[in-house]
Design a protein around this motif. Structure first.
Motif, PDB file in Angstrom:
ATOM      1  N   ILE A  13       0.974  -1.255   0.103  1.00  0.00           N
ATOM      2  CA  ILE A  13       0.039   0.146   0.123  1.00  0.00           C
ATOM      3  C   ILE A  13       0.684   1.327   0.127  1.00  0.00           C
ATOM      4  CG2 ILE A  13      -1.809   1.164   1.416  1.00  0.00           C
ATOM      5  CD1 ILE A  13      -2.783  -1.229  -0.018  1.00  0.00           C
ATOM      6  N   GLY A  14       2.002   1.120   0.805  1.00  0.00           N
ATOM      7  CA  GLY A  14       2.789   2.388   0.774  1.00  0.00           C
ATOM      8  C   GLY A  14       3.293   2.960  -0.360  1.00  0.00           C
ATOM      9  N   LYS A  15       3.680   1.831  -1.283  1.00  0.00           N
ATOM     10  CA  LYS A  15       4.238   1.981  -2.457  1.00  0.00           C
ATOM     11  C   LYS A  15       3.406   2.352  -3.694  1.00  0.00           C
ATOM     12  CE  LYS A  15       6.619  -1.918  -2.444  1.00  0.00           C
ATOM     13  NZ  LYS A  15       7.463  -3.005  -2.889  1.00  0.00           N
ATOM     14  N   ASN A  36      12.739  -1.966   6.841  1.00  0.00           N
ATOM     15  CA  ASN A  36      13.928  -2.687   6.358  1.00  0.00           C
ATOM     16  C   ASN A  36      15.091  -1.794   6.221  1.00  0.00           C
ATOM     17  OD1 ASN A  36      15.527  -3.592   4.216  1.00  0.00           O
ATOM     18  ND2 ASN A  36      13.746  -3.634   2.655  1.00  0.00           N
ATOM     19  N   PRO A  37      16.008  -2.293   6.893  1.00  0.00           N
ATOM     20  CA  PRO A  37      17.456  -1.584   6.722  1.00  0.00           C
ATOM     21  C   PRO A  37      18.404  -1.412   5.400  1.00  0.00           C
ATOM     22  CG  PRO A  37      17.869  -3.693   7.533  1.00  0.00           C
ATOM     23  CD  PRO A  37      16.296  -3.601   7.281  1.00  0.00           C
ATOM     24  N   TYR A  38      17.902  -2.013   4.564  1.00  0.00           N
ATOM     25  CA  TYR A  38      18.537  -2.086   3.371  1.00  0.00           C
ATOM     26  C   TYR A  38      18.035  -0.877   1.947  1.00  0.00           C
ATOM     27  CZ  TYR A  38      20.458  -6.046   5.473  1.00  0.00           C
ATOM     28  OH  TYR A  38      20.854  -7.142   6.446  1.00  0.00           O
ATOM     29  N   ILE A  42      15.003  -1.407  -0.621  1.00  0.00           N
ATOM     30  CA  ILE A  42      13.644  -0.524  -0.873  1.00  0.00           C
ATOM     31  C   ILE A  42      13.687   0.389  -2.153  1.00  0.00           C
ATOM     32  CG2 ILE A  42      12.781   1.734  -0.045  1.00  0.00           C
ATOM     33  CD1 ILE A  42      14.055   0.943   2.768  1.00  0.00           C
ATOM     34  N   VAL A  43      14.657   0.815  -2.899  1.00  0.00           N
ATOM     35  CA  VAL A  43      14.608   1.641  -4.025  1.00  0.00           C
ATOM     36  C   VAL A  43      14.272   0.577  -5.237  1.00  0.00           C
ATOM     37  CG1 VAL A  43      17.037   1.278  -4.606  1.00  0.00           C
ATOM     38  CG2 VAL A  43      15.893   3.297  -5.482  1.00  0.00           C
ATOM     39  N   TYR A  44      15.067  -0.688  -4.932  1.00  0.00           N
ATOM     40  CA  TYR A  44      14.667  -1.902  -5.890  1.00  0.00           C
ATOM     41  C   TYR A  44      13.152  -2.233  -6.053  1.00  0.00           C
ATOM     42  CZ  TYR A  44      14.644  -6.576  -8.059  1.00  0.00           C
ATOM     43  OH  TYR A  44      14.499  -7.747  -8.748  1.00  0.00           O
ATOM     44  N   SER A  45      12.619  -2.193  -4.809  1.00  0.00           N
ATOM     45  CA  SER A  45      11.024  -2.728  -4.765  1.00  0.00           C
ATOM     46  C   SER A  45      10.307  -1.544  -5.214  1.00  0.00           C
ATOM     47  CB  SER A  45      10.905  -3.103  -3.243  1.00  0.00           C
ATOM     48  OG  SER A  45      10.637  -1.959  -2.444  1.00  0.00           O
ATOM     49  N   ILE A  46      10.695  -0.163  -5.118  1.00  0.00           N
ATOM     50  CA  ILE A  46       9.799   0.682  -5.682  1.00  0.00           C
ATOM     51  C   ILE A  46       9.994   0.808  -7.313  1.00  0.00           C
ATOM     52  CG2 ILE A  46       9.737   3.202  -5.934  1.00  0.00           C
ATOM     53  CD1 ILE A  46      10.692   3.312  -2.866  1.00  0.00           C
ATOM     54  N   ASN A  47      11.237   0.502  -7.848  1.00  0.00           N
ATOM     55  CA  ASN A  47      11.426   0.532  -9.104  1.00  0.00           C
ATOM     56  C   ASN A  47      10.632  -0.641 -10.063  1.00  0.00           C
ATOM     57  OD1 ASN A  47      12.933   3.147  -9.206  1.00  0.00           O
ATOM     58  ND2 ASN A  47      15.021   1.951  -8.995  1.00  0.00           N
ATOM     59  N   TYR A  48      10.750  -1.789  -9.518  1.00  0.00           N
ATOM     60  CA  TYR A  48      10.251  -2.966  -9.929  1.00  0.00           C
ATOM     61  C   TYR A  48       9.036  -3.411  -9.276  1.00  0.00           C
ATOM     62  CZ  TYR A  48      14.739  -2.290 -12.552  1.00  0.00           C
ATOM     63  OH  TYR A  48      15.678  -1.831 -13.535  1.00  0.00           O
ATOM     64  N   ASP A  49       8.055  -3.889  -9.973  1.00  0.00           N
ATOM     65  CA  ASP A  49       6.815  -4.451  -9.432  1.00  0.00           C
ATOM     66  C   ASP A  49       6.221  -5.474 -10.212  1.00  0.00           C
ATOM     67  OD1 ASP A  49       4.029  -4.469  -8.552  1.00  0.00           O
ATOM     68  OD2 ASP A  49       4.637  -3.558  -6.962  1.00  0.00           O
ATOM     69  N   GLY A  53       4.050  -3.598 -12.708  1.00  0.00           N
ATOM     70  CA  GLY A  53       4.911  -3.233 -13.718  1.00  0.00           C
ATOM     71  C   GLY A  53       6.425  -2.295 -13.270  1.00  0.00           C
ATOM     72  N   LYS A  54       7.173  -2.083 -13.920  1.00  0.00           N
ATOM     73  CA  LYS A  54       8.455  -1.169 -13.550  1.00  0.00           C
ATOM     74  C   LYS A  54       7.962   0.323 -13.613  1.00  0.00           C
ATOM     75  CE  LYS A  54      10.569  -1.600 -18.163  1.00  0.00           C
ATOM     76  NZ  LYS A  54      11.692  -2.023 -18.874  1.00  0.00           N
ATOM     77  N   LEU A  55       8.855   1.162 -12.884  1.00  0.00           N
ATOM     78  CA  LEU A  55       8.756   2.451 -12.811  1.00  0.00           C
ATOM     79  C   LEU A  55       9.561   3.045 -14.154  1.00  0.00           C
ATOM     80  CD1 LEU A  55       7.261   4.569 -10.922  1.00  0.00           C
ATOM     81  CD2 LEU A  55       9.377   4.970  -9.662  1.00  0.00           C
ATOM     82  N   GLU A  56       8.837   3.878 -14.654  1.00  0.00           N
ATOM     83  CA  GLU A  56       9.603   4.520 -16.036  1.00  0.00           C
ATOM     84  C   GLU A  56      10.891   5.461 -15.197  1.00  0.00           C
ATOM     85  OE1 GLU A  56       9.648   3.193 -18.833  1.00  0.00           O
ATOM     86  OE2 GLU A  56       8.385   1.677 -18.382  1.00  0.00           O
ATOM     87  N   ASP A  57      10.344   6.145 -14.721  1.00  0.00           N
ATOM     88  CA  ASP A  57      11.259   7.243 -13.918  1.00  0.00           C
ATOM     89  C   ASP A  57      11.957   6.670 -12.849  1.00  0.00           C
ATOM     90  OD1 ASP A  57      12.875   9.605 -13.484  1.00  0.00           O
ATOM     91  OD2 ASP A  57      11.106  10.714 -12.980  1.00  0.00           O
ATOM     92  N   LYS A  58      12.963   5.829 -12.886  1.00  0.00           N
ATOM     93  CA  LYS A  58      13.343   5.127 -11.886  1.00  0.00           C
ATOM     94  C   LYS A  58      14.196   5.983 -10.724  1.00  0.00           C
ATOM     95  CE  LYS A  58      13.609   0.683 -14.171  1.00  0.00           C
ATOM     96  NZ  LYS A  58      12.970   1.123 -15.499  1.00  0.00           N
ATOM     97  N   PHE A  59      14.220   5.582  -9.475  1.00  0.00           N
ATOM     98  CA  PHE A  59      14.862   6.178  -8.441  1.00  0.00           C
ATOM     99  C   PHE A  59      16.188   5.384  -8.329  1.00  0.00           C
ATOM    100  CE2 PHE A  59      10.775   7.308  -7.038  1.00  0.00           C
ATOM    101  CZ  PHE A  59      10.952   8.544  -6.355  1.00  0.00           C
ATOM    102  N   ARG A  60      17.299   6.109  -8.056  1.00  0.00           N
ATOM    103  CA  ARG A  60      18.616   5.643  -7.603  1.00  0.00           C
ATOM    104  C   ARG A  60      18.901   6.378  -6.055  1.00  0.00           C
ATOM    105  NH1 ARG A  60      19.171  10.374 -10.661  1.00  0.00           N
ATOM    106  NH2 ARG A  60      21.021  11.986  -9.816  1.00  0.00           N
ATOM    107  N   ILE A  61      19.918   5.675  -5.724  1.00  0.00           N
ATOM    108  CA  ILE A  61      20.501   6.097  -4.245  1.00  0.00           C
ATOM    109  C   ILE A  61      21.476   7.208  -4.464  1.00  0.00           C
ATOM    110  CG2 ILE A  61      21.623   5.305  -2.213  1.00  0.00           C
ATOM    111  CD1 ILE A  61      20.737   2.492  -2.955  1.00  0.00           C
ATOM    112  N   VAL A  62      21.159   8.109  -3.543  1.00  0.00           N
ATOM    113  CA  VAL A  62      22.342   9.250  -3.523  1.00  0.00           C
ATOM    114  C   VAL A  62      22.583   9.757  -2.203  1.00  0.00           C
ATOM    115  CG1 VAL A  62      21.361  10.334  -5.937  1.00  0.00           C
ATOM    116  CG2 VAL A  62      20.560  11.069  -3.826  1.00  0.00           C
TER     117      VAL A  62
END
Length: 337
Positions: A13-15, A36-38, A42-49, A53-62
């Motif tokens: 639900i959060g995603k 989740n400490p990793y 987290i970013v992987y599970s947001i980008n790919y579902d 389906g996958k997120l087109e405008d993907k997040f990356r860690i900064v």
């Protein structure tokens, strides 16, 4: 000025809420808190579902603790309790963790509002669009439950029929997709601390190989919104089925006044034409559950299976239990703009 939002819990639900809010310029998601400490997970599970389906405008860690795409930069936090978070610069929390926090403690947090994506009888208000949104007072109601996916689908239909025909008793069966607290293959029985799921042998059986009978808290959730619709009036149970999303509710009602099929059909058609929010959708096509995936309407009346016999009304309602429910949380959030 846009409202600053913290999402607590990066589960299903959060995603779904996150992805819908990313498209709304009135809100800025400034932080996500998850146990989740990793952060890379987290970013992987947001980008790919696998479901939507996958997120087109993907997040990356900064900068080690942020995720960023072309439009948003979001801080990732890792606290077990909302009480431990520095909430400076946060206007609203959407708590999609399922964790039962103490309401008195939530009241003290320096925020405009806290939304709980589960039923809670102690919340300032349990709110379902199409039912009681006119009772919301943003100056009084700070801790707001957005109820459950099942109740969000069912209660607008119950209220509409009750106002016209007066329901005297009924029964529902929810047909619900599998959830993360279930087993993929047979194992020990399962308890979910966040979903009021009792220890029972059936939930230890494979969710991918079985239709699993269960109790449901749907009617209890309805009673938190309108007291009349409780387990004394309407009995209920549930069947868990091996699909990823989109649920259905088989509804049988007995009313004080008799009805015709055209009367009930037109009741829902008129509601759809005049509704303020995307709630009721009338379906007359030969569709199946996957056809309603990512549908924002949450009380989808399948008129192919509408039956009316004097004082008895039978309905089949569809709803996307993740994306559709999340869309209603977002619609309620908009009331605070």
């Amino acid at each position: 000025m846009n409202l600053k939002v913290l999402i607590n819990g990066a589960g299903r639900i959060g995603k779904a809420i996150l992805k819908q809010l990313l498209e709304n310029k009135d809100f800025e998601i400034v932080a996500i808190n998850d146990i989740n400490p990793y952060i890379n997970n987290i970013v992987y599970s947001i980008n790919y579902d696998s479901t939507y389906g996958k997120l087109e405008d993907k997040f990356r860690i900064v900068e080690n603790s942020y995720i960023q795409n072309s439009k948003s930069k979001i801080k990732i936090l890792n606290y077990s309790s909302l009480m431990d978070i520095d909430l400076k610069g946060i206007d609203i929390i959407i708590d999609a963790s399922g964790k039962k926090e103490d309401i008195k403690s939530l009241e003290k947090l320096p925020l405009k509002a806290i939304f709980l994506t589960h039923p809670n009888k102690d919340a300032h208000i349990n709110l379902i669009l199409g039912v009681n949104e006119n009772k919301l007072d943003i100056n009084i109601h700070k801790v707001i439950s957005t109820s459950s996916c099942n109740a969000t689908s069912l209660l607008p239909a119950l209220k509409l029929i009750d106002e016209k025909k007066e329901i005297i008793f009924g029964d529902i069966v929810t047909i619900h997709p599998l959830l993360n607290h279930q087993r993929v293959l047979d194992g020990n029985y399962v308890k979910s601390d966040t979903r009021d799921v009792d220890l029972n042998f059936e939930f230890g059986r494979s969710s991918t190989q079985n239709i699993i009978p269960s109790h449901t808290t749907t009617i209890k959730a309805c009673s938190y919104v309108i007291e009349k619709f409780n387990s004394e009036l309407i009995s209920s149970n549930s069947l868990r089925v091996p699909t990823d999303t989109v649920g259905a509710i088989n509804v049988t009602l007995f009313t004080k006044q008799a009805s015709t099929k055209d009367e009930i059909k037109n009741l829902f058609i008129d509601f759809e034409k005049n509704q303020k929010f995307p709630i009721v959708l009338n379906n007359f096509e030969a569709l199946v559950s996957s056809d309603f995936k990512k549908e924002k309407y949450t009380t989808i009346v399948d008129h192919r299976y509408l039956e009316v016999k004097n004082n008895m009304i039978k309905l089949l309602l569809w709803y996307d239990n993740e994306w559709g429910y999340a869309s209603k949380v977002v619609e309620i959030l908009k009331l605070f703009r």
